[in-house]
Scaffold this active site. Structure first.
Site, PDB file in Angstrom:
ATOM      1  N   PHE A 402      -2.547  -5.789  -3.729  1.00 18.85           N
ATOM      2  CA  PHE A 402      -2.751  -6.488  -4.949  1.00 18.85           C
ATOM      3  C   PHE A 402      -1.641  -5.961  -5.945  1.00 18.85           C
ATOM      4  CE2 PHE A 402      -6.260  -7.590  -2.380  1.00 18.85           C
ATOM      5  CZ  PHE A 402      -6.664  -8.859  -2.467  1.00 18.85           C
ATOM      6  N   ASP A 403      -1.223  -6.830  -6.751  1.00 16.72           N
ATOM      7  CA  ASP A 403      -0.834  -6.183  -7.928  1.00 16.72           C
ATOM      8  C   ASP A 403      -1.763  -6.391  -9.054  1.00 16.72           C
ATOM      9  OD1 ASP A 403       1.321  -5.501 -10.078  1.00 16.72           O
ATOM     10  OD2 ASP A 403       1.120  -7.678 -10.867  1.00 16.72           O
ATOM     11  N   LYS A 404      -1.934  -5.516  -9.908  1.00 16.61           N
ATOM     12  CA  LYS A 404      -3.250  -5.387 -10.841  1.00 16.61           C
ATOM     13  C   LYS A 404      -3.143  -6.486 -11.962  1.00 16.61           C
ATOM     14  CE  LYS A 404      -3.860  -2.420 -14.389  1.00 16.61           C
ATOM     15  NZ  LYS A 404      -4.129  -3.259 -15.294  1.00 16.61           N
ATOM     16  N   LYS A 584       6.621   0.065  -5.555  1.00 20.38           N
ATOM     17  CA  LYS A 584       5.979  -1.105  -4.932  1.00 20.38           C
ATOM     18  C   LYS A 584       6.542  -1.299  -3.675  1.00 20.38           C
ATOM     19  CE  LYS A 584       3.734  -2.947  -9.359  1.00 20.38           C
ATOM     20  NZ  LYS A 584       3.293  -3.987  -9.839  1.00 20.38           N
TER      21      LYS A 584
END
Length: 723
Positions: A402-404, A584
């Site tokens: 998940f990207d925050k 990422k």
């Protein structure tokens, strides 16, 4: 690891009806040929039932139409099948009448042959002229062979059941297609536009960027745009899946060019196909009809059906070897009379029975029907799944990254604490902060003002003078003749008292951004802000864990301290901080190596490189982002994290149905071939079983259209079979 496919969507023209106003009532009226035109999103193509050399291939774009026109319109194939059955029944019944000439029954059987074989022959000829090979043509050969042998009843029965089965299959598949075509009918055909002080009704294709359109109460919105006048709620469920209407208000600067604006706040933006509430709105058009969110959604859903899933690739490979093997067997059986003591007619009849039994129609349609129904159901729930591969892969995930920011959190800072020092009250501290920060254009200043005003309500705010920003550190001003400084630790250097510094460091450990407030020589308070977790994040992560997702990792560019603080609040298993975009990508590759099946979920813009390296790329809030719609394999149209468990549950259900369909289709062939080779089953029972299995797998797949968006029903073990 899967391959990403870049596809160019096909343009989808909007049908138009003259003199149709933009109200809710008249937007329901469409041109009568709209659904036929949009069977699969292409104005001049329909779903094909083409049986290429690989077998019974159900790909789009070649072969024959799924629904045939004719003297009875789109129901012609079904009516022809019924006429065939009636003629067969009448001929068979009259054959028992004594004294009646045999040619009467024979004439009726010929009528049955004509109506039952008309579309089969038509398709076969069209396919052969294109250089293809039609397995259905062999069914026709089998029926003609039966007639030559004098078995007119069985030949007519074969054609009757085959044509009836095909028409029912086309009807069933059409239901799934209508679910997709219904998306197109969301947008009204015309819009009420204000030009040069006059109101006129125009087709939505004639709208140009910058036009001001008038949206009447309770009517559908005809174009993507921003609100420039009026306030009210809009039902966005048809596009984003949101169950609660979203409040809309005018954009501050209506003269601004929003056509190329990357991010527009939800309260200003409206989408074509959504439904206005009780208030009239004026909207500035920011996208032409062909580029609207609903048009792009329909195009992509239609394109998605063409992407083959892993199971479909397997069935294609199987058919590549299976069909030639069957044809060799059939030819060999025609000469069985040379080996065993029986006439040629019996050997030929047996060969035709085997041909009917072994035709892989059910196998070929088993996966495409499930993919079509699954994609259609997901679209109704505000989830765009771009084809069979992501539909199947989503149900096989072992890990999710998940990207925050904006995914697990709200994506914008909020005022979390206002701590006054000494004799200062919280109200006095917030009033002073608002007076200074309301004149600043910094995002943190905006968050402080918004949060403070929610607490202060209608409190009087004094005027601030001589406001000056201090880059990277804070802001200074004069309020009531006294100097006020608001900023981070760097602004005050070493003048911060020890006890105040301890409070600051404690809040920062918890992931907060801190701002000290100093008046003259005294520190009077401490403000803290934080990109707070979404309210639903913790519950959604719990659901995903119950669904069998082994590993969930949060990826963020924030420092590790902030990442750990957020992770602790929402209960995510791991948090990886201090990551640049390229980091990422490496993180996703690392996860993929360890867990094999990994999804990356983010906003679809700055996360696009990481998504490309994942098994499944998932974008949130895609309705407002063209880039997200293009880059993601799966797009959650609304900004709703809770759509993810629904999508995974639907994928699991689809995988289960696909497996069931494979067992049904392969099992039927495995049973029928030995029975027909041994002469136990003849053409009649073989065609009944053949068409029955084809219809069964299609209707089994259509169960996905009724999939319930109830998250309690999807908390199952990933290894448990879906029945």
């Amino acid at each position: 690891m899967k391959n990403k496919n870049d596809e160019q969507p096909v343009k989808n023209e909007q049908p138009v009806k003259k003199k149709a106003g933009p109200t809710a009532e008249n937007t329901k009226k469409r041109q009568p040929d709209e659904k036929e035109k949009l069977k699969d999103g292409h104005p001049d193509k329909k779903h094909d039932h083409d049986h290429a050399e690989k077998g019974h291939d159900h790909e789009e774009g070649e072969g024959h139409d799924h629904e045939h026109g004719g003297i009875f319109g789109k129901n012609t194939e079904m009516i022809f099948a019924i006429i065939c059955g009636a003629a067969l029944g009448a001929g068979w019944g009259l054959s028992f009448v004594t004294g009646l000439p045999s040619w009467v029954s024979l004439s009726l059987y010929i009528v049955a042959y004509f109506f039952g074989g008309f579309f089969t022959a038509k398709e076969a000829v069209e396919t052969i002229l294109k250089g293809g090979f039609e397995i259905d043509f062999l069914m026709l050969v089998a029926a003609i062979g039966a007639a030559i042998l004098g078995a007119w009843v069985e030949g007519a029965l074969l054609l009757f059941l085959f044509s009836l089965g095909h028409s029912l299959e086309h009807y069933a598949m059409g239901k799934a297609r209508k679910s997709i075509a219904a998306l197109t009918s969301l947008a009204p055909p015309t819009a009420l536009v204000s030009r040069d002080g006059k109101e006129e009704e125009v087709r939505i294709e004639e709208l140009i960027l910058g036009d001001i359109i008038i949206i009447k109460p309770n009517s559908k919105i005809p174009a993507d745009g921003v609100v420039v006048k009026g306030e009210g709620s809009v039902n966005q469920a048809p596009i984003t899946g949101e169950s609660i209407p979203v409040d809309k208000s005018p954009v501050p600067d209506a003269s601004k060019d929003f056509a190329n604006e990357a991010t527009i706040k939800p309260q200003y933006r409206v989408f074509a196909g959504t439904i206005n509430g009780a208030s009239a709105l004026e909207v500035k058009v920011i996208k032409e009809a062909k580029d609207s969110t609903i048009s792009r959604l329909v195009k992509m859903v239609n394109e998605a059906e063409k992407q083959k899933s892993p199971t479909q690739l397997f069935t294609d490979k199987f058919e590549k070897y299976f069909v030639p093997a069957v044809l060799i067997l059939v030819v060999a059986l025609c000469f069985a009379y040379l080996v065993i003591d029986e006439p040629f007619s019996k050997s030929f009849y047996r060969a035709m029975s085997v041909l009917v039994a072994a035709s892989p129609c059910a196998l070929a349609i088993s996966t495409p029907s499930a993919v079509l129904a699954g994609v259609a159901r997901a679209a109704r729930g505000g989830v765009l799944i771009k084809g069979g591969r992501p539909l199947e892969d989503l149900g096989s995930l072992n890990a999710i990254a998940f990207d925050k920011t904006g995914t697990l959190t709200e994506g914008k800072p909020q005022l979390t604490n206002a701590i006054p020092f000494e004799k200062i009250t919280e109200e006095e501290l917030l009033t002073l902060a608002v007076a200074v920060e309301k004149l600043s254009d910094h995002p943190l200043a905006e968050a402080i003002v918004k949060g403070a005003m929610e607490k202060l309500k209608k409190a009087h705010i004094p005027e601030a003078h001589n406001v000056k920003g201090i880059t990277g550190r804070g802001v200074q001003a004069e309020v009531g003749g006294k100097k006020v400084l608001i900023g981070n630790k760097a602004l005050f250097e070493k003048s911060i008292p020890v006890e105040v510094l301890k409070q600051v460091e404690e809040l920062e450990k918890q992931g907060h951004t801190t701002m000290l407030v100093k008046r003259e020589k005294d520190f009077i308070g401490l403000l803290s802000l934080m990109d707070v977790p979404r309210k639903e994040a913790k519950h959604v992560l719990s659901e995903l864990s119950n669904l069998g997702i082994k590993k969930m990792v949060m990826l963020t560019g924030d420092n590790q301290q902030v990442a750990d603080a957020v992770a602790k609040q929402i209960g995510i298993t791991e948090a990886w901080g201090d990551l640049m975009p390229e980091d990422k990508v490496k993180s996703v590759q690392k996860l993929d190596k360890a867990e094999k099946m990994v999804a990356m979920i983010g906003d679809g813009v700055n996360d696009a490189p990481a998504m490309a390296k994942s098994t499944v790329g998932i974008a949130m809030g895609a309705a407002g982002s063209d880039v997200a719609l293009e880059t993601a394999d799966i797009a959650l149209m609304g900004d709703k994290l809770e759509s993810l468990p629904f999508a995974i549950g639907l994928s699991r259900k689809a995988k289960g149905i696909i497996k069931q369909n494979l067992w049904i289709s392969l099992g039927m062939v495995a049973v029928l071939i030995p029975l027909t080779v041994l002469g136990i089953a003849s053409i009649g029972p073989a065609v009944i079983a053949h068409e029955g299995s084809t219809l069964l797998v299609v209707f089994n797949a259509l169960r996905l259209l009724a999939y319930d968006n109830d998250h309690k029903n999807i908390a199952k073990s990933k290894t448990k079979k879906d029945v």
